[in-house]
Write an enzyme that holds these catalytic residues in place. Structure first.
Site, short mmCIF file in Angstrom:
data_model
loop_
_atom_site.label_atom_id
_atom_site.label_comp_id
_atom_site.label_asym_id
_atom_site.label_seq_id
_atom_site.Cartn_x
_atom_site.Cartn_y
_atom_site.Cartn_z
N ASP A 1 0.87 -1.18 0.00
CA ASP A 1 0.00 0.00 0.00
C ASP A 1 0.91 1.23 0.00
O ASP A 1 2.14 1.10 -0.11
CB ASP A 1 -1.01 -0.04 1.16
CG ASP A 1 -0.38 0.28 2.51
OD1 ASP A 1 0.87 0.39 2.60
OD2 ASP A 1 -1.13 0.43 3.50
N CYS B 1 3.29 -3.03 3.94
CA CYS B 1 2.49 -1.86 4.27
C CYS B 1 3.25 -1.10 5.36
O CYS B 1 4.44 -1.34 5.55
CB CYS B 1 1.06 -2.23 4.67
SG CYS B 1 0.86 -3.15 6.20
N THR C 1 3.05 -1.20 8.62
CA THR C 1 3.47 -2.09 9.71
C THR C 1 3.72 -3.52 9.25
O THR C 1 4.33 -4.31 9.98
CB THR C 1 2.36 -2.17 10.77
OG1 THR C 1 1.17 -2.64 10.13
CG2 THR C 1 2.10 -0.82 11.41
N HIS D 1 9.33 -24.03 8.94
CA HIS D 1 8.30 -24.65 9.78
C HIS D 1 6.87 -24.43 9.29
O HIS D 1 6.04 -25.33 9.40
CB HIS D 1 8.39 -24.13 11.22
CG HIS D 1 9.63 -24.57 11.93
ND1 HIS D 1 9.80 -24.47 13.29
CD2 HIS D 1 10.80 -25.11 11.46
CE1 HIS D 1 10.99 -24.94 13.64
NE2 HIS D 1 11.62 -25.32 12.54
N HIS E 1 6.13 -30.80 10.44
CA HIS E 1 5.58 -29.47 10.11
C HIS E 1 4.45 -29.60 9.10
O HIS E 1 3.52 -28.81 9.12
CB HIS E 1 6.68 -28.56 9.59
CG HIS E 1 7.81 -28.40 10.56
ND1 HIS E 1 7.63 -27.85 11.81
CD2 HIS E 1 9.12 -28.74 10.48
CE1 HIS E 1 8.79 -27.85 12.46
NE2 HIS E 1 9.70 -28.40 11.67
C1 RB5 Z 1 -1.72 2.99 6.26
O1 RB5 Z 1 -1.70 4.23 6.84
C2 RB5 Z 1 -1.43 1.91 7.29
O2 RB5 Z 1 -2.53 1.76 8.12
C3 RB5 Z 1 -1.07 0.62 6.63
O3 RB5 Z 1 0.03 0.81 5.80
C4 RB5 Z 1 -0.70 -0.53 7.55
O4 RB5 Z 1 0.26 -0.15 8.47
C5 RB5 Z 1 -1.82 -1.25 8.15
O5 RB5 Z 1 -1.66 -2.26 8.85
#
Ligand code: RB5
Length: 149
Positions: A8, A65, A67, A98, A133
């Site tokens: 994203d 993304c 996180t 695994h 596994h």
């Molecule tokens: C986008 O702002 C953010 O929410 C997305 O990139 C991600 O971290 C969501 O889990």
């Protein structure tokens, strides 16, 4: 090996780094977007890459993304996807061995580019150990089947 890659807006810069790295290593990939830092919704990209990997059009996927969490949660809704969030190389190695993880997820706001590229290399160069596994993966598939509509 053919890799499906996506992100994203929160993972766009790191995805570009990963693409450069794969190109330098001669690893084939296809980029399923997003293609700029304009805001978009990570489930759309997760679904696209997840479907390609489950259809075996690509051996493995990489999703990024902010996180690495949201895009992984979304991808894991697709039966057959085993997306693993990795912020260290030990996890990247272990999840291939695994869990037979077929998608690596990372957070651009969590890992720096140097570590991220080491994580990518480790993930792509590790392989599933099978045996006990496989029994556990079969149990994951059984859970998927139980809740399939
Ligand atoms: C986008 O702002 C953010 O929410 C997305 O990139 C991600 O971290 C969501 O889990």
């Amino acid at each position: 090996m053919k890799i499906a890659i996506g992100c994203d807006h929160g993972g766009f810069q790191l995805k570009e780094e990963v693409k450069k790295h794969l190109s330098q290593k001669g690893i084939e990939f296809e980029d399923f977007g997003t293609y700029s830092e304009e805001s978009c919704d990570y489930p759309d990209i997760a679904a696209c890459v997840g479907e390609k990997v489950v259809a075996k059009e690509f051996e493995l996927g990489i999703l990024i993304c902010g996180t690495g969490i949201g895009i992984g949660i979304a991808a894991n809704k697709i039966p057959g996807v085993r997306a693993a969030l990795c912020s260290d190389t030990f996890s990247a190695h272990a999840t291939r061995q695994h869990n037979n993880a077929n998608i690596l997820t990372m957070g651009q706001r969590v890992v720096g580019p140097g570590l991220a590229l080491d994580i990518v290399d480790t993930f792509l160069n590790s392989s599933f150990e099978g045996d006990r596994h496989q029994r556990r993966i079969d149990k994951i598939s059984a859970i998927e089947n139980k809740y399939k509509k």
